[in-house]
Motif scaffolding. Structure first.
Motif, short mmCIF file in Angstrom:
data_model
loop_
_atom_site.label_atom_id
_atom_site.label_comp_id
_atom_site.label_asym_id
_atom_site.label_seq_id
_atom_site.Cartn_x
_atom_site.Cartn_y
_atom_site.Cartn_z
N GLN A 103 63.42 56.39 -33.39
CA GLN A 103 63.75 57.23 -32.24
C GLN A 103 63.52 58.72 -32.52
OE1 GLN A 103 67.66 56.12 -30.84
NE2 GLN A 103 67.16 53.95 -30.79
N GLN A 104 62.29 59.05 -32.92
CA GLN A 104 61.96 60.43 -33.27
C GLN A 104 61.14 61.15 -32.21
OE1 GLN A 104 62.77 62.19 -36.35
NE2 GLN A 104 64.27 60.56 -36.09
N VAL A 127 55.39 51.75 -32.73
CA VAL A 127 55.50 52.78 -31.69
C VAL A 127 56.84 52.65 -30.97
CG1 VAL A 127 54.57 53.62 -29.51
CG2 VAL A 127 53.02 53.03 -31.37
N PHE A 128 57.21 51.43 -30.63
CA PHE A 128 58.49 51.21 -29.95
C PHE A 128 59.64 51.72 -30.81
CE2 PHE A 128 62.19 48.85 -28.51
CZ PHE A 128 62.07 48.89 -27.13
N PHE A 137 54.74 55.85 -24.02
CA PHE A 137 53.60 55.45 -24.85
C PHE A 137 52.37 55.47 -23.96
CE2 PHE A 137 51.70 51.70 -27.48
CZ PHE A 137 50.85 52.58 -28.14
N VAL A 138 51.45 56.40 -24.23
CA VAL A 138 50.21 56.53 -23.47
C VAL A 138 49.08 55.88 -24.25
CG1 VAL A 138 48.49 58.15 -22.58
CG2 VAL A 138 50.92 58.60 -22.23
N ILE A 139 48.38 54.95 -23.62
CA ILE A 139 47.36 54.15 -24.29
C ILE A 139 46.03 54.29 -23.56
CG2 ILE A 139 46.70 51.82 -25.04
CD1 ILE A 139 49.81 51.19 -24.58
N LEU A 175 56.57 42.24 -24.85
CA LEU A 175 57.28 41.55 -25.93
C LEU A 175 57.98 42.53 -26.86
CD1 LEU A 175 54.81 38.68 -26.91
CD2 LEU A 175 57.10 38.41 -25.94
N ALA A 176 57.36 43.68 -27.07
CA ALA A 176 57.96 44.70 -27.93
C ALA A 176 59.16 45.35 -27.27
CB ALA A 176 56.91 45.76 -28.28
N GLY A 177 59.24 45.26 -25.94
CA GLY A 177 60.37 45.84 -25.22
C GLY A 177 60.00 46.90 -24.20
N PHE A 178 58.71 47.20 -24.09
CA PHE A 178 58.25 48.23 -23.16
C PHE A 178 58.26 47.75 -21.71
CE2 PHE A 178 56.12 49.90 -27.01
CZ PHE A 178 56.45 51.24 -26.91
N SER A 179 58.36 48.72 -20.81
CA SER A 179 58.15 48.51 -19.39
C SER A 179 56.84 49.19 -19.01
CB SER A 179 59.30 49.12 -18.59
OG SER A 179 59.04 49.09 -17.20
#
Length: 204
Positions: A103-104, A127-128, A137-139, A175-179
């Motif tokens: 969480q940085q 990343v998560f 998170f910009v991809i 799966l990692a937890g992102f929306s």
């Protein structure tokens, strides 16, 4: 995985920088619907020749930028490009083992780097982990069809197994937890995605 000689030439070429500045940057910024949140600390994974650093600083308005790369030459080039920049930290690091506490960061960016990472799923998990709750998170990525074809294999050096398409990238993010907040793609070839770490996320 490091870039080969030909891809270094492509990435460093002024035409590539022009495309990033005039085409890709506006599309990336529009992922936020012209409502970019305040960004205190941003991370770029794979700094290359430093174009993404400029986007994070001037486009996204990041107060401070950390940029990592496996390649010492890329880091040296970026250091020379941004001398006397106290807001910038450059580090050698592997995307699958980021040397940061949980969480940085308010923002993490992957500007066409994860298609070079053999175990990209672990990089997504990392990343998560390092994003703050509510962080973005910009991809910007190239997909399987763009790199696993005879022409690309002849010119570039990319992993040819465990590659992904737009849907598979999004499945991994979820799966990692992102929306998934917003996304666009050229079918099969490339895509842009804005993924958000939920504000109530807790690292076990």
């Amino acid at each position: 995985m490091k870039l080969n000689r030909f891809e270094r030439m492509v990435v460093k070429h002024p035409v590539r920088h022009w495309l990033q500045r005039t085409v890709e940057q506006p599309l990336l910024l529009k992922l936020f619907d012209n409502n970019i949140p305040a960004i205190d600390k941003a991370l770029e994974i794979g700094c290359g020749f430093g174009q993404g650093i400029q986007l994070l600083r001037s486009g996204f308005g990041a107060a401070s930028v950390v940029a990592v790369d496996l390649d010492e030459e890329m880091l040296a080039f970026s250091a020379a490009r941004y001398p006397d920049s106290p807001w910038l930290t450059l580090m050698q690091a592997d995307a699958t083992r980021l040397p940061f506490d949980d969480q940085q960061f308010d923002l993490v960016c992957d500007f066409a780097v994860f298609h070079h990472v053999p175990d990209w799923q672990t990089a997504v998990d990392e990343v998560f982990r390092v994003l703050k709750p509510g962080g973005a998170f910009v991809i910007e990525e190239l997909y399987r069809a763009a790199i696993c074809n005879p022409i690309s294999k002849r010119l570039f050096e990319h992993p040819q197994t465990n590659r992904f398409n737009h849907s598979e990238m999004h499945q991994c993010l979820k799966l990692a937890g992102f929306s998934i907040r917003k996304a666009h793609h050229l079918p099969g070839l490339a895509g842009l995605t804005l993924a958000i770490k939920p504000a109530n996320s807790v690292i076990d």
